[in-house]
Design an enzyme around this catalytic site. Structure first.
Site, PDB file in Angstrom:
ATOM      1  N   HIS A  40     -22.851  29.708 -17.253  1.00  0.00           N
ATOM      2  CA  HIS A  40     -22.645  30.633 -16.145  1.00  0.00           C
ATOM      3  C   HIS A  40     -23.912  30.719 -15.291  1.00  0.00           C
ATOM      4  CE1 HIS A  40     -19.095  32.135 -18.360  1.00  0.00           C
ATOM      5  NE2 HIS A  40     -18.707  32.615 -17.185  1.00  0.00           N
ATOM      6  N   HIS A  41     -23.776  31.384 -14.171  1.00  0.00           N
ATOM      7  CA  HIS A  41     -24.884  31.598 -13.245  1.00  0.00           C
ATOM      8  C   HIS A  41     -25.981  32.457 -13.894  1.00  0.00           C
ATOM      9  CE1 HIS A  41     -23.397  35.733 -12.556  1.00  0.00           C
ATOM     10  NE2 HIS A  41     -22.195  35.166 -12.615  1.00  0.00           N
TER      11      HIS A  41
ATOM     12  N   ASN B  41     -11.362  37.661 -19.077  1.00  0.00           N
ATOM     13  CA  ASN B  41     -11.273  36.732 -17.950  1.00  0.00           C
ATOM     14  C   ASN B  41      -9.894  36.883 -17.315  1.00  0.00           C
ATOM     15  OD1 ASN B  41     -10.960  34.261 -16.328  1.00  0.00           O
ATOM     16  ND2 ASN B  41     -12.835  33.604 -17.348  1.00  0.00           N
TER      17      ASN B  41
ATOM     18  N   THR C  97     -15.284  43.952 -16.558  1.00  0.00           N
ATOM     19  CA  THR C  97     -16.636  43.885 -17.104  1.00  0.00           C
ATOM     20  C   THR C  97     -16.555  43.390 -18.540  1.00  0.00           C
ATOM     21  OG1 THR C  97     -17.249  45.781 -15.748  1.00  0.00           O
ATOM     22  CG2 THR C  97     -18.729  45.218 -17.562  1.00  0.00           C
ATOM     23  N   THR C  98     -17.439  42.481 -18.923  1.00  0.00           N
ATOM     24  CA  THR C  98     -17.434  41.967 -20.286  1.00  0.00           C
ATOM     25  C   THR C  98     -18.685  42.421 -21.030  1.00  0.00           C
ATOM     26  OG1 THR C  98     -18.520  39.898 -19.622  1.00  0.00           O
ATOM     27  CG2 THR C  98     -16.109  39.936 -19.589  1.00  0.00           C
TER      28      THR C  98
ATOM     29  N   GLY D  20     -17.768  36.951 -22.537  1.00  0.00           N
ATOM     30  CA  GLY D  20     -16.595  37.515 -23.191  1.00  0.00           C
ATOM     31  C   GLY D  20     -15.483  36.497 -23.317  1.00  0.00           C
ATOM     32  N   THR D  21     -15.373  35.616 -22.341  1.00  0.00           N
ATOM     33  CA  THR D  21     -14.357  34.566 -22.390  1.00  0.00           C
ATOM     34  C   THR D  21     -14.607  33.634 -23.560  1.00  0.00           C
ATOM     35  OG1 THR D  21     -14.087  34.667 -20.001  1.00  0.00           O
ATOM     36  CG2 THR D  21     -13.298  32.683 -21.091  1.00  0.00           C
TER      37      THR D  21
ATOM     38  N   LYS E 243     -25.675  36.413 -14.718  1.00  0.00           N
ATOM     39  CA  LYS E 243     -24.736  37.006 -15.681  1.00  0.00           C
ATOM     40  C   LYS E 243     -25.500  37.785 -16.739  1.00  0.00           C
ATOM     41  CE  LYS E 243     -20.730  36.002 -18.603  1.00  0.00           C
ATOM     42  NZ  LYS E 243     -20.018  37.175 -18.056  1.00  0.00           N
TER      43      LYS E 243
END
Length: 269
Positions: A149-150, A116, A88-89, A159-160, A153
């Site tokens: 991202h989708h 990630n 989880t981020t 976080g990446t 999210k």
């Protein structure tokens, strides 16, 4: 001659039954795991499902849930003496980092966090750091980072993206806090900082691009995830690594990558 018997499957508890949790459950057997428990919103409101009875026999847990619930899940899992991998981020901040470190110390626990778990992204992290070392302070070069991202999210930037920014800045020998999120609608960009931007579009699994520009060149490093399998496989390998560790600590996914490559471990702090 008969083949040597396979080692017994490790007992895995999954916290989260969304898209990542579902894929982890599907891939677990091929990575030597037996899923003995899977918790979701229906049976884990406010962490109520993380009990000694439910976790009986579990050797390691993996959490892919929501940033608002991650710390509760970490605390309760560590209290049970079960090592936990957290994918989880959006939950780990400078303000709660000391609290998490104290929890790990209090319960003599093992926690591995990764923004990630894709091994390809971990390679990208190293490239970003090297790019920062070579160009992060070079006159005439400017850099920015963009992620997509989708639409489901929960956090932005990813976080990446934050970790990539920190890697680039660290490679340049600059403060890892010297990044900003979003683009100002008016006025000049603050080129003293690495600008990070985000977009949410359709069902994109994850794209991250580091772009370095000068009047002579335009360099772009990009990673695009094709599906969730890379993240799930990396998390399962991380869980196997963590289950084997005898030393308690708060670890990063980079620890697992270095171990796979035969390098050294490095704990946070």
């Amino acid at each position: 001659m008969s083949a040597a018997p396979l080692p017994p499957a490790r007992k895995l508890a999954l916290i989260g039954d969304g898209r990542m949790g579902t894929r982890l459950s599907e891939l677990a057997p091929s990575h030597g795991f037996e899923t003995v428990l899977q918790l979701g919103e229906a049976n884990n409101a406010r962490g109520a499902g993380i009990t000694a009875e439910n976790f009986a026999g579990a050797e390691v847990a993996i959490d892919f849930t929501h940033p608002a619930t991650a710390v509760t899940h970490i605390r309760r899992t560590l209290e049970l003496g079960v090592p936990i991998v957290v994918g989880t981020t959006g939950w780990l901040t400078e303000s709660n980092k000391a609290e998490i470190e104290a929890l790990v110390l209090q319960f003599d626990g093992r926690l591995l966090y990764g923004s990630n778990f894709s091994l390809g992204v971990q390679l990208f992290m190293k490239l970003a750091r090297e790019a920062g070392r070579l160009l992060g302070n070079a006159p005439g070069f400017d850099a920015a980072l963009h992620e997509v991202h989708h639409t489901g999210k929960a956090d932005a930037p990813s976080g990446t993206a934050i970790t990539l920014a920190q890697q680039y800045l660290s490679g340049a020998g600059r403060s890892t806090a010297a990044h900003s999120y979003g683009t100002p609608e008016r006025g000049l960009a603050d080129t003293a900082k690495l600008r990070v931007s985000a977009q949410r579009l359709g069902g994109i699994f994850g794209e991250h691009s580091l772009r370095i520009n000068s009047e002579w060149d335009d360099i772009e490093l990009t990673h695009r995830a094709r599906n969730r399998d890379g993240f799930a496989a990396g998390a399962l390998r991380a869980a196997a690594w963590l289950a084997d560790q005898q030393q308690p600590g708060f670890f990063l996914i980079e620890d697992v990558v270095e171990e796979i490559l035969g390098g050294s471990q490095q704990k946070i702090g």
